[in-house]
Structure formats: structure tokens, C-alpha cells
Motif scaffolding. Structure first.
Motif, PDB file in Angstrom:
ATOM      1  N   LEU A   1      -3.202  13.514  -1.680  1.00 29.53           N
ATOM      2  CA  LEU A   1      -4.536  11.791  -1.479  1.00 29.53           C
ATOM      3  C   LEU A   1      -3.478  10.813  -1.666  1.00 29.53           C
ATOM      4  CD1 LEU A   1      -6.940  13.385  -0.433  1.00 29.53           C
ATOM      5  CD2 LEU A   1      -6.094  14.837  -2.065  1.00 29.53           C
ATOM      6  N   THR A   2      -2.437  10.858  -1.644  1.00 30.20           N
ATOM      7  CA  THR A   2      -1.455   9.630  -1.226  1.00 30.20           C
ATOM      8  C   THR A   2      -0.156   9.034  -0.274  1.00 30.20           C
ATOM      9  OG1 THR A   2       0.384  10.305  -2.912  1.00 30.20           O
ATOM     10  CG2 THR A   2      -1.632   8.655  -4.399  1.00 30.20           C
ATOM     11  N   PRO A   3       0.151   7.797   0.264  1.00 32.31           N
ATOM     12  CA  PRO A   3       0.539   7.883   1.521  1.00 32.31           C
ATOM     13  C   PRO A   3       2.220   8.919   1.030  1.00 32.31           C
ATOM     14  CG  PRO A   3      -0.327   5.811   0.294  1.00 32.31           C
ATOM     15  CD  PRO A   3      -0.445   7.028  -0.065  1.00 32.31           C
TER      16      PRO A   3
ATOM     17  N   PRO B   1       0.829  -1.055   0.021  1.00 25.49           N
ATOM     18  CA  PRO B   1      -0.306  -0.159   0.451  1.00 25.49           C
ATOM     19  C   PRO B   1       0.715   0.989  -0.185  1.00 25.49           C
ATOM     20  CG  PRO B   1      -0.170  -0.896   2.753  1.00 25.49           C
ATOM     21  CD  PRO B   1       0.471  -1.840   1.493  1.00 25.49           C
ATOM     22  N   ASN B   2       2.362   1.515  -0.203  1.00 19.49           N
ATOM     23  CA  ASN B   2       3.298   2.952   0.533  1.00 19.49           C
ATOM     24  C   ASN B   2       3.549   2.773  -0.569  1.00 19.49           C
ATOM     25  OD1 ASN B   2       2.453   2.379   3.598  1.00 19.49           O
ATOM     26  ND2 ASN B   2       3.743   1.390   3.568  1.00 19.49           N
ATOM     27  N   ALA B   3       2.834   3.678  -1.755  1.00 23.71           N
ATOM     28  CA  ALA B   3       3.166   3.649  -3.167  1.00 23.71           C
ATOM     29  C   ALA B   3       3.982   4.999  -3.587  1.00 23.71           C
ATOM     30  CB  ALA B   3       2.019   3.477  -3.783  1.00 23.71           C
ATOM     31  N   ALA B   4       4.549   5.358  -3.891  1.00 19.47           N
ATOM     32  CA  ALA B   4       5.043   6.320  -4.126  1.00 19.47           C
ATOM     33  C   ALA B   4       6.280   6.256  -6.110  1.00 19.47           C
ATOM     34  CB  ALA B   4       6.861   6.767  -3.626  1.00 19.47           C
ATOM     35  N   SER B   5       6.162   8.045  -5.743  1.00 21.48           N
ATOM     36  CA  SER B   5       6.831   8.187  -6.878  1.00 21.48           C
ATOM     37  C   SER B   5       6.900   9.562  -6.746  1.00 21.48           C
ATOM     38  CB  SER B   5       5.667   7.820  -8.538  1.00 21.48           C
ATOM     39  OG  SER B   5       4.330   8.712  -8.287  1.00 21.48           O
ATOM     40  N   ASP B   6       7.793  10.413  -7.981  1.00 19.50           N
ATOM     41  CA  ASP B   6       8.425  11.959  -8.058  1.00 19.50           C
ATOM     42  C   ASP B   6       7.544  12.693  -8.550  1.00 19.50           C
ATOM     43  OD1 ASP B   6      10.955  10.166  -7.516  1.00 19.50           O
ATOM     44  OD2 ASP B   6      12.019  10.398  -9.530  1.00 19.50           O
TER      45      ASP B   6
ATOM     46  N   TYR C   1      -7.275  11.096   9.144  1.00 19.36           N
ATOM     47  CA  TYR C   1      -7.857  10.004   8.895  1.00 19.36           C
ATOM     48  C   TYR C   1      -6.840   8.994   7.663  1.00 19.36           C
ATOM     49  CZ  TYR C   1     -10.674   8.186   4.421  1.00 19.36           C
ATOM     50  OH  TYR C   1     -11.510   7.537   3.686  1.00 19.36           O
ATOM     51  N   LEU C   2      -5.922  10.109   7.384  1.00 21.68           N
ATOM     52  CA  LEU C   2      -5.022   9.287   6.247  1.00 21.68           C
ATOM     53  C   LEU C   2      -4.379   8.003   6.972  1.00 21.68           C
ATOM     54  CD1 LEU C   2      -2.907  10.330   3.473  1.00 21.68           C
ATOM     55  CD2 LEU C   2      -1.621   8.571   4.937  1.00 21.68           C
ATOM     56  N   LYS C   3      -4.126   8.074   8.858  1.00 24.16           N
ATOM     57  CA  LYS C   3      -2.943   7.104   9.268  1.00 24.16           C
ATOM     58  C   LYS C   3      -4.063   6.220  10.202  1.00 24.16           C
ATOM     59  CE  LYS C   3       0.070   5.767  11.482  1.00 24.16           C
ATOM     60  NZ  LYS C   3       0.845   6.856  12.565  1.00 24.16           N
TER      61      LYS C   3
ATOM     62  N   PRO D   1      -5.772  -1.282   0.700  1.00 25.80           N
ATOM     63  CA  PRO D   1      -4.895  -0.430   0.751  1.00 25.80           C
ATOM     64  C   PRO D   1      -5.291   1.071   1.019  1.00 25.80           C
ATOM     65  CG  PRO D   1      -5.327  -1.296  -1.309  1.00 25.80           C
ATOM     66  CD  PRO D   1      -5.728  -2.205  -0.606  1.00 25.80           C
ATOM     67  N   MET D   2      -4.032   2.299   0.774  1.00 26.21           N
ATOM     68  CA  MET D   2      -4.976   3.141   1.377  1.00 26.21           C
ATOM     69  C   MET D   2      -5.699   3.612   0.215  1.00 26.21           C
ATOM     70  SD  MET D   2      -1.508   4.531   3.400  1.00 26.21           S
ATOM     71  CE  MET D   2      -1.074   3.066   3.250  1.00 26.21           C
TER      72      MET D   2
END
Length: 893
Positions: A553-555, A527-532, A594-596, A617-618
Motif C-alpha cells: 500500500l506504498t509507492p 512522495p516516492n518513498a522506498a525501502s527494502d 487508485y494509487l496512480k 503525498p500518496m
């Protein structure tokens, strides 16, 4: 013919002999749970517990524990004659093996969920399973498959992209995972580190999953009730996957805030143009067409040596720690070109910032001691005292920077472009040597990004490298580690967030590709997605602004600065871009409770019951809320938890020169009784339909709240550390806000809170909203639990969206009625602490859009000047112990 018998020593295991032409294949079937069945066909009969890594030095394993672990229930199996098949049963799960050829069929509660189209094929270092595809069956998984979320009719590669090829665009594979699952109610996790490919019916009606591994070793994951719908199937499959491979890491709080990455210890700078220098323009709050402040960077490459007398970047500027071994360093370290200055620049622009990575390898360490010196290694690989002293002096330089950053609410991490222990290679320049354990224990490092030049081999190497960094952070800090990686595999989720690779942010393709990437990654168990933000290369002010909006609105958010055509800073492009980026970073800071809570559910935190969403997932596909959602919506919009619907602007539809546009094709899930509320304007839309032409001026992300939703919030802030003299933008956890969006009947939501640093307990608070009889009741029940440092003395504000001014307002603290004092502005409500026995309240007929922009950003102010939100009522309670009693508001409408 097939032969099956139950193991007398381990009654959850069946021993099978499968026909294979003139020979027999040994097979072992273990029911670890009714919903987790391990099937291993091993021609050698070795039945290794863990699959062979690429190298014996790679110690990380796909499984979180051995099959014999008491983590599993180990139900006893029984074997019976099923006519054409032998049936192995545990509880309500059955695995049928065809008598003639051993062909498998999997059933749950009498329902067929998986059926082989042909017997398993093994030979010449390859194993393949061919499964039948039912009409309408949908497939997910495969890891970080860029631009992909659903795989029906396509081929997915389970391979690590070759190191340094940068094949991470649409269709590229950043972190493969040998897991796929089906809407029919089953999933398959292949226990292998070998490359593979999954063909989900690209040329026919069968699925072929093959790996370059002579052993077929698979965990079959079975939904408890395969007919319960896609959401429940996804939840069951993901939780079974986590049971085998480990739950996803719950990241420390700072990781959810903006991260800034660059090389602040390699290059030279100038305030005037020079040959070969890259110009960087930063406009801050000035208009986007203003000249801005331009600075020029020289170097930007590995092996660059700062010319004598040139201004040079550094961590600490004039406070740089320089020892005797830095005699070859001839640069002038000034504050302006230091990493300290960048932290301060974020604060001056009132930009949230949670973490910074001030080095990127590639010739950028974190100190200039041992500058351009090599050697100092004995024949047996031992470093000389002078070489070790240079490493230690650079760690001290890093410690000085960390102390400066931490005082201002920012955590420090490091890139790892190579191994994270001191290299025995005498050709490595001393300023680039690493000692990650010392960096963590002595220098206060709290995050690690494992770069492609280190983990680019992927497979077992990438998993082991990530595990190594995770364990050092955990052991040395006692807190929750934050590791960011790529080239991951099954099991990476228990150690790290996954980044999607180096990409170009110059055009709409960058956003279009990433929305399905995040969805697919979440449905693959990470669920812990990331990008630049706006990519590492290229750059566009409009694309960057739109990217900041939806990724808030993403992790995990990070800007990878210093490589593109434009600075990747949120305040680089001027008004209105600067203000819009700030607006959404502040929005994320508000939504952190909320996100947490969504993150705790995604990570299946121990002792946390969730909101009927454990394991999801979030960032969630709308298919989990509405299986008939159109294909476009299933790829290009998402839910954050269950309450917020995000429809990123991912293409130019009918945009003007300023980037103001409309968004077509927004699907609002649910039936006609469902309602979705525009987060900014309060406009209501019925569910179960597609909406076109939604206005999306540059400042506005199409964002909707589900009617009946409850959103726990903080007040806007810049980082999760406590407020202080040098960190005025820090978080005050004693001031809480809860937003209610009343819908018919009753809704409830349980919020999760912990210290954001360790795993030492948590607090749960249940909120409820009841709409009936012409009125609305808002309830915050007494909080339960605690953690070290928790302060239960809090000021709580309950807010509700309404249609009109209420005819009456009452408030109760526990059983005590409070005297209501009405105020006239939001500023007054927030500034005045209610006296004991009283509560303040405010009715806003048309609340203004909250941008948090200073007065000088007039372009953004003009954009939102005529926009107002729906009416709302706010009631602020006096500061008191939230664990002692609840809070109740009654609104007569």
C-alpha cells in the motif's frame, strides 16, 4: 536603524540594509508569489541566484528555475511605516522588519505565522535563524529522517550520513532536505548545500535552524489561509515548495510493481554444499516447514573470480553473449542460475513483478566480456578499440536480457555503484565498465538505482548524479524515467524516488522504524518513498510477510536479494507466507488505478485537478485527516490517499507461534458520523476513536475503507505490460472494476489514467455514489481526454457493498435501459461477456477472501476458510466506448 527601498527595476523586490552592531548587512527580499518570499542576507552583497555547490562540477540546482522566471507571479511590493517596524507588503502577505534590529515577523491575512526570537546570526561560515514556537505548534520536514515524522521538541540533522557507514537505522539520515514547515502556516527552505541542524525546541521555546554557510538564504513559504487546518497548510506549503524546487517525478507504471534486485553476473553456484557457500532455501507453494529447494552461492563479494568449470550466474544462461575478450572467463553459464530463470520463477509462482536490477556493481557487471582484463587506456585517458569493444559486447548481452524480460512484462534497470560513463581508470576490470547512455539506448534499460558508493557524498554531488541519470533516461527513451536514490537533497523529488538505506530485517524494529519514515518523507516533499522488503540483511519469514503486506500500500516495493540470511523473494518462505505475499501483490495490482490517481495528485501533474488533494503525498499522515489523532496513530498508521487507512502490524502484541496477532491502538479519523469499513470483512467502525484488539491473523493486514469511498480498480494481474503469449499475466486495460462503499449523501471521485510510460496526455473519469430514499445510485460518467494507444472500448463492472440483497436492480448505458441477466458466481460474472443491450449482475451474500493462491497452498486456504466479506452487488456492462456515454446502476435496498 533599518533601511528599506523597493527596487525600481524589479518592483517585487525590496532592498534592505540591516543593522549589525557597528556595521550593516545587505539583505534582499523578493516576493515571488504572495506565498513565496525569498529572504537573503549576504554579508558579501553578491546575492548569487544559486547557492554554491560543493564542487564546480556539480551542476544540479536546488531551484527548478531562476527567480526571474515567468513561472512566478512577481507581485509588486509596497513599503509602509508600521511604528516599531517597517512593513513590506504584497497582497495579503506582510513581512515586518523591526526598526531597531531587523527582527522579522511574517503575517498572512493579518495572522502572524512566523516570528523571529532574535535577529539572524551570521559569521565564521555559519548562519542561523531563531524563531519563536507557539503553544501546540507542530513541525515537519527534514527529508528522510528514519523513524521520524514530527519533530517538535527534537533536533533534526540536515546532513548526509558518511559514505559506507550504514548509519541508516532509527535516527539515521538517508536523504536530508533543508526544508521544515509548521502547523502555524509557514515553511522555510534554506537555499544551501551546507550541512545543518534544526532544533525544534529541545531545550526551550525557540526553534534554531543553522547551516554551515555564511549566507542566510531562505525561501519563506506561506499557507494561503493559515487557520484552515493542518491538511490545507500542508498542501499549500508543499505546493509552494514544489513551485521553487520542482514537482515530484510521476514514476512510470512499472515502478509501482515489485522490483527484484541482485547480482546475477559475479558469483558461482552449486546444487551441493561447498565450503564457504551461502545456502538459499526456496519453498514456493510447499509448506513453510518443508525442506524446499536449496542452492548454494559462492563468492558474494567484490573481486570474486569464478573458478574454472564452476556453474556461474549470468543474465542469459546458455544464451550469454561471449566474445573474444572473454577468454579469461572459465565459468559455465546455465539457465538455472541466470537472471532469466528468476523472471520465470516469479511467473511460475504467479507473482507480480514489474522490474529487475540484475547487477549491483561491486564486481557484478552485466556481461563477462573483458573478464578480469585491465589496462587499454592511453596516457590521455582514451580507451583502446578492444576495451570499447568489450563494453559494447556487454551492452549486447544486456540487450538480449532486456528483450527476454520485456517479452515477459518486466522492465530492466541497473545499479550504479560508480560513475555511469566509461572510466578512464586503467585498473578497472573491463567487465565492470559502464556506458549508461548505451545501456539505455541500445540495451533497453529503463531504471537506475544510484548506489551509495557513487552518490554517498550527497549534497550537490548526489543531486547532480541523480539528475544525470534522470536526463539520460528521458533523452534516450522519451518516457518517464525511474531513478531510485539516497543521499538526496532539496530538488531530488523532481528526479527520483528515495530509498531509506541498508537495514536489517530480522526483527520488528525494521517495520516500526519505517512507517514514520515514509510519513516524514512525504511531508518533506518526496512522495516516492522506498525501502527494502525485510531489509537487505538478516531476515525473518514473519517479518517479511508483514512487510510485504503494508508496503503493498506504498509507492515503490523492492526486494534486495542475496545479502541477508534468507532469500528476499516473495515465494521463498513457503505456505502460507508465499500465498500471503502473492495476495497483497495482487491487491496492489488491482488498486493501481487508485494509487496512480493519488500519484498524479502528489506529482501535481499538469492539467490534472485532483480530488482536492494536489500536492499531498500518496502515503498520508492521519493528522491530515484528523489533527487530534493520538501520537501512536500519527506515527504507526497512515492513509493511502483519502480512502484507505492502513495500520501495519509493527510489533508482537500477543502473537502465537505462527505469527497470528492482534493490533492495538488503531485510530479511526473523523467524528462519530464518519465510518470506516474493514476491507476484508466489511465490519463497520465509527470514526473519532481508538480501537484495540483488532484481529490480525498472519494473512490479514488491518486495512479499512472510508465509508463513501470509491475505488477504481483493474483486475488482478502481474505487470503493466499488455497480455501476450509470453506474458499471460499482463494487464488488460479494457476490463475495469469500480468499488463503491456507500455512505450517507453523495460522494464523488475522479480517476486519473495515462499510458504509464510517457507524459503524453491522460484520461479523467468521474464516479459518483448517492445513497438516499432507501436506495443507492452508482454512476460512472463518460471519460474525458486520451493518450496514444488508449482503447476506450471497455467492459466496466460497478460493484457496491450492501447490507442485503437489493429489491431491484436497474442499469443504464447512457439513456438506454439494459436488460439484466443474473448470474450465480463471481467466476461466471467475470467469464461471460454481456451481449449488447444487456448487463450481467451478481449478488454475493458472503464473498470469499481473494487470495489468488493455487490449490496446493492449503495452509493459507485453511486460515481464510471461515472468513467472509460483506454482501455486495456487481453489475457488468457490455463492452462499449466509455467516452461516448456514462453508466448508471440503481439499487433498491
Amino acid at each position: 536603524m533599518i533601511d528599506v527601498r523597493v527596487s525600481p527595476e524589479l518592483p517585487y523586490r525590496a532592498l534592505v540594509s540591516l543593522p549589525a552592531g557597528e556595521t550593516r548587512l545587505p539583505c534582499r527580499i523578493a516576493f515571488l508569489e504572495e506565498g513565496i518570499v525569498r529572504v537573503t542576507v549576504d554579508p558579501t552583497g553578491a546575492f548569487e541566484q544559486y547557492t554554491r555547490p560543493v564542487s564546480p562540477s556539480h551542476v544540479a540546482r536546488i531551484q527548478a528555475q531562476p527567480d526571474e522566471s515567468p513561472v512566478y507571479a512577481h507581485p509588486s511590493v509596497a513599503v509602509r511605516d508600521g511604528g516599531d517596524a517597517l512593513v513590506i507588503r504584497a497582497g495579503e502577505t506582510e513581512l515586518l522588519l523591526g526598526r531597531a534590529d531587523g527582527r522579522m515577523e511574517l503575517r498572512r491575512r493579518g495572522r502572524v505565522v512566523m516570528r523571529e526570537a532574535a535577529p539572524a546570526r551570521l559569521g565564521e561560515g555559519r548562519s542561523a535563524q531563531e524563531l519563536r514556537i507557539a503553544a501546540g505548534e507542530r513541525f515537519f520536514g527534514g527529508g528522510t529522517q528514519n523513524g521520524r515524522v514530527e519533530h517538535s521538541g527534537s533536533v533534526v540533522r540536515i546532513v548526509t550520513t558518511p559514505m559506507n557507514s550504514n548509519q541508516w537505522g532509527d535516527g539515521g539520515v538517508a536523504s536530508p532536505c533543508p526544508l521544515f514547515w509548521s502547523s502555524a502556516g509557514y515553511g522555510v527552505l534554506r537555499n544551501t548545500f551546507a550541512p545543518g541542524a534544526y532544533d525544534f525546541g529541545s531545550t526551550g521555546d525557540t526553534l534554531v535552524a543553522a547551516h554551515e554557510d555564511g549566507v542566510l538564504d531562505a525561501y519563506l513559504l506561506v499557507a494561503d489561509d493559515p487557520g484552515a487546518g493542518l491538511r490545507r497548510v500542508a498542501q499549500d506549503i508543499l505546493r509552494a515548495y514544489f513551485k521553487v524546487t520542482g514537482t515530484p517525478a510521476l514514476l512510470p507504471d512499472f515502478a509501482f510493481y515489485l522490483g527484484h534486485l541482485n547480482a546475477y553476473n559475479r558469483d558461482a553456484w552449486s546444487c551441493e554444499p561447498e565450503d564457504g557457500a551461502q545456502a538459499w532455501v526456496v519453498r514456493g507453494s510447499a509448506p513453510a516447514d518443508a525442506p524446499g529447494k536449496t542452492r548454494y552461492e559462492l563468492g558474494r563479494r567484490r573481486g570474486y573470480v569464478v573458478p574454472e568449470g564452476h556453474l556461474a550466474e549470468s543474465l542469459n544462461g546458455t544464451d550469454e553473449v561471449l566474445c573474444a575478450s572473454a577468454e579469461k572467463y572459465r565459468g559455465v553459464t546455465t539457465y538455472e542460475f541466470s537472471a532469466r530463470a528468476v523472471i520465470d520463477e516469479h511467473a511460475r509462482n504467479d507473482m507480480p513483478l514489474g522490474w529487475i536490477l540484475p547487477n549491483d556493481g561491486y564486481g557484478s557487471g552485466y556481461g563477462h566480456n573483458g573478464y578480469e582484463r585491465t589496462g587499454g587506456v592511453s596516457p590521455d585517458g582514451e580507451s583502446s578499440p578492444e576495451r570499447l569493444a568489450a563494453i559494447a559486447a556487454n551492452v549486447e548481452n544486456l540487450a538480449s536480457f532486456s528483450a527476454y524480460a520485456n517479452e515477459r512484462g518486466v522492465e530492466v534497470g541497473l545499479w550504479a555503484q560508480s560513475q555511469i560513463t566509461p572510466s578512464p581508470d586503467p585498473d578497472v576490470t573491463w567487465q565492470n565498465l559502464r556506458d549508461f547512455r548505451a545501456e539505455v539506448s541500445r540495451a533497453g534499460v529503463r531504471a537506475l538505482k544510484t548506489d551509495e558508493e557513487w552518490v554517498g557524498e550527497g549534497y550537490s554531488f548526489g543531486l547532480s548524479a541523480t539528475e544525470q541519470g534522470h536526463e539520460i533516461l528521458a533523452e534516450e527513451t522519451g518516457g518517464r524515467p525511474f531513478v531510485l536514490t539516497l543521499d538526496g537533497w532539496a530538488g531530488t523529488q523532481r528526479h527520483a524516488a528515495v530509498w531509506s538505506g541498508d537495514q536489517d530485517g530480522s526483527d520488528w524494529e525494521y517495520i516500526r522504524m519505517h512507517v514514520p519514515t515514509y510519513l516524514g518523507q512525504g511531508l518533506s516533499g518526496n512522495p516516492n518513498a522506498a525501502s527494502d522488503l525485510d531489509g537487505i540483511f538478516g531476515g525473518s519469514a514473519v517479518i517479511a510477510t508483514r512487510d510485504f503486506q503494508w508496503k503493498a500500500l506504498t509507492p515503490v516495493m523492492l526486494d534486495m536479494d542475496g545479502w541477508g540470511a534468507l532469500p528476499k523473494l516473495p515465494y521463498a518462505n513457503g505456505d502460507p507466507h508465499t500465498g500471503i505475499c502473492r495476495m497483497y501483490l495482487k491487491l496492489k495490482s488491482r488498486l493501481m488505478p487508485y494509487l496512480k490517481t493519488c500519484a498524479a495528485s502528489a506529482s501535481c501533474v499538469g492539467g490534472w485537478e485532483g480530488n482536492d488533494d494536489l500536492g499531498l503525498p500518496m502515503v498520508r499522515s492521519v493528522l491530515l485527516a484528523d489533527e487530534v489523532a493520538p501520537e501512536e496513530a500519527a506515527r504507526y498508521e497512515f492513509l493511502l490517499g483519502d480512502a484507505l487507512l492502513v495500520a501495519p502490524v509493527y510489533r508482537n502484541t500477543r502473537a502465537d507461534e505462527a505469527g497470528n496477532d492482534v493490533r492495538d491502538g488503531i485510530y479511526l479519523p473523523g467524528g462519530p458520523d464518519a465510518a470506516w469499513i474493514d476491507y476484508f470483512t466489511g465490519e463497520r467502525h465509527a470514526g473519532g476513536r481508538t480501537v484495540d484488539g483488532v484481529r490480525a491473523p498472519l494473512w490479514k493486514l488491518p486495512l479499512f475503507v472510508r465509508a463513501g469511498a470509491i475505488l477504481p480498480l483493474w483486475e488482478a494481474h502481474n505487470n503493466p505490460r499488455r497480455q501476450g503469449e509470453k506474458n499471460p499475466g499482463g494487464l488488460d486495460r479494457t476490463r475495469c472494476v469500480v468499488d463503491f462503499y456507500p455512505g450517507p449523501g453523495e460522494s464523488r471521485y475522479v480517476a486519473y489514467e495515462d499510458d504509464g510510460v510517457t507524459s503524453g496526455g491522460h484520461v479523467s473519469t468521474t464516479y459518483a455514489c448517492v445513497e438516499r430514499g432507501g436506495g443507492v445510485e452508482l454512476l460512472a460518467e463518460a471519460s474525458r481526454g486520451g493518450y496514444e494507444g488508449y482503447d476506450p472500448l471497455r467492459s466496466v463492472t460497478l460493484r457496491a457493498m450492501v447490507d442485503t440483497r437489493p429489491s431491484r436492480v436497474t442499469a443504464q448505458l447512457g439513456e438506454k435501459d439494459l436488460e439484466l441477466v443474473e448470474v450465480s458466481t463471481i467466476e461466471e460474472l467475470e467469464a461471460v461477456e454481456p451481449a449488447p443491450g444487456t448487463a450481467t449482475w451478481l449478488y454475493e451474500a458472503a464473498p470469499a477472501i481473494e487470495t489468488h493462491a493455487p490449490a496446493g497452498e492449503r495452509v493459507l486456504a485453511g486460515m481464510v476458510s471461515g472468513v467472509r466479506g460483506a454482501p455486495r452487488v456487481s453489475v457488468r456492462f457490455p463492452r462499449s466506448d466509455v467516452r461516448a456515454c456514462g453508466r448508471r446502476v440503481l439499487l433498491g435496498l
